[in-house]
Design a protein around this motif. Structure first.
Motif, PDB file in Angstrom:
ATOM      1  N   MET A   1     -34.928  17.034 -85.201  1.00 46.60           N
ATOM      2  CA  MET A   1     -35.238  15.674 -85.650  1.00 46.60           C
ATOM      3  C   MET A   1     -35.258  14.733 -84.449  1.00 46.60           C
ATOM      4  SD  MET A   1     -33.289  13.377 -88.557  1.00 46.60           S
ATOM      5  CE  MET A   1     -31.795  13.180 -87.597  1.00 46.60           C
ATOM      6  N   ARG A   2     -36.284  13.880 -84.384  1.00 46.59           N
ATOM      7  CA  ARG A   2     -36.397  12.937 -83.283  1.00 46.59           C
ATOM      8  C   ARG A   2     -35.304  11.876 -83.365  1.00 46.59           C
ATOM      9  NH1 ARG A   2     -41.156  12.180 -80.300  1.00 46.59           N
ATOM     10  NH2 ARG A   2     -42.917  13.492 -80.879  1.00 46.59           N
ATOM     11  N   PRO A   3     -34.826  11.393 -82.202  1.00 47.89           N
ATOM     12  CA  PRO A   3     -33.910  10.250 -82.238  1.00 47.89           C
ATOM     13  C   PRO A   3     -34.646   8.984 -82.652  1.00 47.89           C
ATOM     14  CG  PRO A   3     -34.550  10.762 -79.973  1.00 47.89           C
ATOM     15  CD  PRO A   3     -35.107  11.863 -80.839  1.00 47.89           C
ATOM     16  N   VAL A   4     -33.895   7.976 -83.041  1.00 47.79           N
ATOM     17  CA  VAL A   4     -34.492   6.678 -83.357  1.00 47.79           C
ATOM     18  C   VAL A   4     -35.139   6.125 -82.091  1.00 47.79           C
ATOM     19  CG1 VAL A   4     -34.003   4.310 -84.058  1.00 47.79           C
ATOM     20  CG2 VAL A   4     -32.843   6.221 -85.187  1.00 47.79           C
ATOM     21  N   VAL A   5     -36.385   5.688 -82.208  1.00 52.53           N
ATOM     22  CA  VAL A   5     -37.081   5.217 -81.014  1.00 52.53           C
ATOM     23  C   VAL A   5     -36.582   3.829 -80.631  1.00 52.53           C
ATOM     24  CG1 VAL A   5     -39.121   6.607 -81.522  1.00 52.53           C
ATOM     25  CG2 VAL A   5     -39.025   4.251 -82.307  1.00 52.53           C
ATOM     26  N   ARG A   6     -36.471   3.627 -79.321  1.00 50.89           N
ATOM     27  CA  ARG A   6     -35.984   2.349 -78.784  1.00 50.89           C
ATOM     28  C   ARG A   6     -37.137   1.455 -78.372  1.00 50.89           C
ATOM     29  NH1 ARG A   6     -33.225   5.524 -74.065  1.00 50.89           N
ATOM     30  NH2 ARG A   6     -35.310   6.451 -74.361  1.00 50.89           N
ATOM     31  N   SER A   7     -38.129   2.005 -77.719  1.00 50.20           N
ATOM     32  CA  SER A   7     -39.248   1.224 -77.187  1.00 50.20           C
ATOM     33  C   SER A   7     -40.540   1.621 -77.888  1.00 50.20           C
ATOM     34  CB  SER A   7     -39.389   1.473 -75.678  1.00 50.20           C
ATOM     35  OG  SER A   7     -39.422   2.869 -75.405  1.00 50.20           O
ATOM     36  N   LEU A   8     -41.284   0.608 -78.357  1.00 50.16           N
ATOM     37  CA  LEU A   8     -42.563   0.825 -79.030  1.00 50.16           C
ATOM     38  C   LEU A   8     -43.611   0.014 -78.278  1.00 50.16           C
ATOM     39  CD1 LEU A   8     -40.131   0.558 -81.333  1.00 50.16           C
ATOM     40  CD2 LEU A   8     -42.011   1.111 -82.858  1.00 50.16           C
ATOM     41  N   LEU A   9     -44.496   0.709 -77.574  1.00 51.37           N
ATOM     42  CA  LEU A   9     -45.456   0.074 -76.675  1.00 51.37           C
ATOM     43  C   LEU A   9     -46.813  -0.091 -77.356  1.00 51.37           C
ATOM     44  CD1 LEU A   9     -46.311  -0.934 -73.832  1.00 51.37           C
ATOM     45  CD2 LEU A   9     -46.792   1.471 -73.254  1.00 51.37           C
ATOM     46  N   PHE A  10     -47.265  -1.351 -77.466  1.00 53.78           N
ATOM     47  CA  PHE A  10     -48.596  -1.625 -77.996  1.00 53.78           C
ATOM     48  C   PHE A  10     -49.670  -1.234 -76.974  1.00 53.78           C
ATOM     49  CE2 PHE A  10     -46.615  -4.971 -80.823  1.00 53.78           C
ATOM     50  CZ  PHE A  10     -46.964  -4.348 -82.015  1.00 53.78           C
ATOM     51  N   VAL A  11     -50.774  -0.658 -77.479  1.00 51.46           N
ATOM     52  CA  VAL A  11     -51.920  -0.307 -76.641  1.00 51.46           C
ATOM     53  C   VAL A  11     -53.178  -0.794 -77.360  1.00 51.46           C
ATOM     54  CG1 VAL A  11     -53.065   1.523 -75.365  1.00 51.46           C
ATOM     55  CG2 VAL A  11     -50.669   1.808 -76.044  1.00 51.46           C
ATOM     56  N   PRO A  12     -54.012  -1.599 -76.713  1.00 49.25           N
ATOM     57  CA  PRO A  12     -55.233  -2.091 -77.377  1.00 49.25           C
ATOM     58  C   PRO A  12     -56.116  -0.941 -77.845  1.00 49.25           C
ATOM     59  CG  PRO A  12     -54.817  -3.314 -75.355  1.00 49.25           C
ATOM     60  CD  PRO A  12     -53.867  -2.163 -75.355  1.00 49.25           C
ATOM     61  N   GLY A  13     -56.519  -0.986 -79.110  1.00 45.62           N
ATOM     62  CA  GLY A  13     -57.265   0.111 -79.691  1.00 45.62           C
ATOM     63  C   GLY A  13     -58.662   0.304 -79.142  1.00 45.62           C
ATOM     64  N   HIS A  14     -59.215  -0.709 -78.500  1.00 47.59           N
ATOM     65  CA  HIS A  14     -60.569  -0.594 -77.957  1.00 47.59           C
ATOM     66  C   HIS A  14     -60.574  -0.251 -76.473  1.00 47.59           C
ATOM     67  CE1 HIS A  14     -59.272  -4.547 -76.845  1.00 47.59           C
ATOM     68  NE2 HIS A  14     -60.408  -4.865 -76.258  1.00 47.59           N
ATOM     69  N   GLN A  15     -59.416   0.137 -75.933  1.00 48.06           N
ATOM     70  CA  GLN A  15     -59.313   0.483 -74.518  1.00 48.06           C
ATOM     71  C   GLN A  15     -58.738   1.896 -74.376  1.00 48.06           C
ATOM     72  OE1 GLN A  15     -57.385  -2.609 -72.245  1.00 48.06           O
ATOM     73  NE2 GLN A  15     -58.575  -4.221 -73.201  1.00 48.06           N
ATOM     74  N   PRO A  16     -59.525   2.923 -74.683  1.00 42.46           N
ATOM     75  CA  PRO A  16     -59.015   4.292 -74.702  1.00 42.46           C
ATOM     76  C   PRO A  16     -58.512   4.804 -73.357  1.00 42.46           C
ATOM     77  CG  PRO A  16     -61.414   4.260 -74.862  1.00 42.46           C
ATOM     78  CD  PRO A  16     -60.950   2.847 -75.050  1.00 42.46           C
ATOM     79  N   ALA A  17     -58.939   4.194 -72.266  1.00 44.28           N
ATOM     80  CA  ALA A  17     -58.447   4.619 -70.959  1.00 44.28           C
ATOM     81  C   ALA A  17     -56.939   4.404 -70.827  1.00 44.28           C
ATOM     82  CB  ALA A  17     -59.186   3.860 -69.855  1.00 44.28           C
ATOM     83  N   ARG A  18     -56.387   3.558 -71.666  1.00 43.76           N
ATOM     84  CA  ARG A  18     -54.955   3.279 -71.593  1.00 43.76           C
ATOM     85  C   ARG A  18     -54.110   4.188 -72.487  1.00 43.76           C
ATOM     86  NH1 ARG A  18     -54.254  -3.338 -71.543  1.00 43.76           N
ATOM     87  NH2 ARG A  18     -55.859  -3.812 -69.985  1.00 43.76           N
ATOM     88  N   PHE A  19     -54.738   4.941 -73.384  1.00 46.01           N
ATOM     89  CA  PHE A  19     -53.971   5.696 -74.370  1.00 46.01           C
ATOM     90  C   PHE A  19     -53.085   6.757 -73.706  1.00 46.01           C
ATOM     91  CE2 PHE A  19     -57.383   5.060 -77.936  1.00 46.01           C
ATOM     92  CZ  PHE A  19     -57.178   3.693 -77.864  1.00 46.01           C
ATOM     93  N   ASP A  20     -53.688   7.613 -72.886  1.00 52.15           N
ATOM     94  CA  ASP A  20     -52.904   8.664 -72.234  1.00 52.15           C
ATOM     95  C   ASP A  20     -51.894   8.078 -71.255  1.00 52.15           C
ATOM     96  OD1 ASP A  20     -54.060  10.848 -73.553  1.00 52.15           O
ATOM     97  OD2 ASP A  20     -55.755  10.898 -72.161  1.00 52.15           O
ATOM     98  N   LYS A  21     -52.269   7.006 -70.575  1.00 46.94           N
ATOM     99  CA  LYS A  21     -51.333   6.359 -69.658  1.00 46.94           C
ATOM    100  C   LYS A  21     -50.108   5.841 -70.409  1.00 46.94           C
ATOM    101  CE  LYS A  21     -54.868   4.902 -66.320  1.00 46.94           C
ATOM    102  NZ  LYS A  21     -55.547   3.723 -65.689  1.00 46.94           N
ATOM    103  N   ALA A  22     -50.339   5.295 -71.594  1.00 50.32           N
ATOM    104  CA  ALA A  22     -49.224   4.800 -72.398  1.00 50.32           C
ATOM    105  C   ALA A  22     -48.274   5.931 -72.765  1.00 50.32           C
ATOM    106  CB  ALA A  22     -49.747   4.114 -73.653  1.00 50.32           C
TER     107      ALA A  22
END
Length: 277
Positions: A1-22
């Motif tokens: 079971m995953r631990p409770v997540v501490r950090s939730l990072l927003f990534v703009p949905g129209h900028q796919p170049a940032r998805f893997d980096k995030a």
């Protein structure tokens, strides 16, 4: 079971170049954002990009490794909501964040459409606060999220400290009463001020929050640290557990303070958090 997540990072949905980096940012979760981060004339593009990336990730070897991936869709009253929801159902997203959450009926409809998804309602209006109990009790709601900036705008509140204390505490209380994971606090607008971000995270932790929204990868490490036990806290917890075990349940003191059952439970919680559970 995953631990409770501490950090939730927003990534703009129209900028796919940032998805893997995030995904490499160290964030416990990333939230592909189809709402505020995407201009109205690029909503369809954002939905297409998010869908394509999720499909590729699902078929890749080890596609479920790494951070939790969620999607923030557009609010129920917008013209993009239905299409966003259909995308999430098709992609089988792990978590869905609903902005402007005010009506438990909307959450029930989303749960019916996505029976395997965790729901993260964003509380960012006066009506959302008024309906906290019903929202928290809706099916598949895993944790509440405080949209503090939109909330300030809705109530014309100036200031994000003591001015929001009452509402933050209400969200923590509603989460506990509903048996949810500790809620997620809103974003810090500072990006290049680690001391401010750390102070915000520590305040949220003291109030009972378990995580925080991030708007930039620079914030992630500081937020994770702010929601993790310090070495001093871990040391204290270990000594409390050891003293309690050695006493066989008899009264005992650690650092000049009496150790009773609530103190032992707190120490156990610190050690669980330190172990990532």
């Amino acid at each position: 079971m995953r631990p409770v997540v501490r950090s939730l990072l927003f990534v703009p949905g129209h900028q796919p170049a940032r998805f893997d980096k995030a995904c490499q940012s160290g964030a416990d979760a990333i939230v592909l954002d189809l709402e505020d981060a995407v201009p109205p004339d690029r909503k369809d593009e954002g939905r297409t990009q998010v869908g394509a990336w999720l499909a590729a990730r699902a078929t890749a070897a080890g596609g479920r490794a790494g951070p939790v991936v969620g999607v923030r869709i557009n609010a129920a009253e917008t013209p993009w909501h239905a299409a966003d929801l259909a995308l999430c159902a098709q992609a089988g997203v792990a978590a869905l964040m609903l902005p402007k959450a005010e009506d438990a009926a909307v959450l029930r409809a989303i749960a019916a459409a996505l029976p395997a998804a965790a729901l993260w309602p964003l509380i960012e209006t006066a009506r959302g606060i008024d309906q906290l109990g019903a929202i928290a009790a809706a099916p598949q709601v895993q944790r509440l999220v405080f949209g503090s900036i939109d909330f300030q705008a809705d109530l014309d509140i100036e200031g994000e400290g003591i001015e929001l204390l009452l509402f933050r505490s209400q969200i923590v209380l509603a989460s506990r009463l509903a048996g949810l994971q500790p809620p997620v606090d809103g974003v810090s607008t500072s990006i290049d001020d680690p001391a401010r971000i750390e102070a915000d995270a520590q305040q949220a932790r003291r109030l009972g929050f378990g995580g925080k929204l991030c708007i930039h990868p620079k914030q992630v490490a500081t937020v994770n640290l702010g929601f993790s036990p310090t070495p001093a806290q871990i040391d204290w917890a270990q000594r409390v557990i050891a003293a309690d075990a050695a006493s066989g349940g008899a009264p005992v003191a650690v650092d000049g303070k009496m150790v009773d059952r609530p103190v032992v439970l707190k120490a156990q919680g610190v050690l669980r958090a330190a172990a990532g559970r």
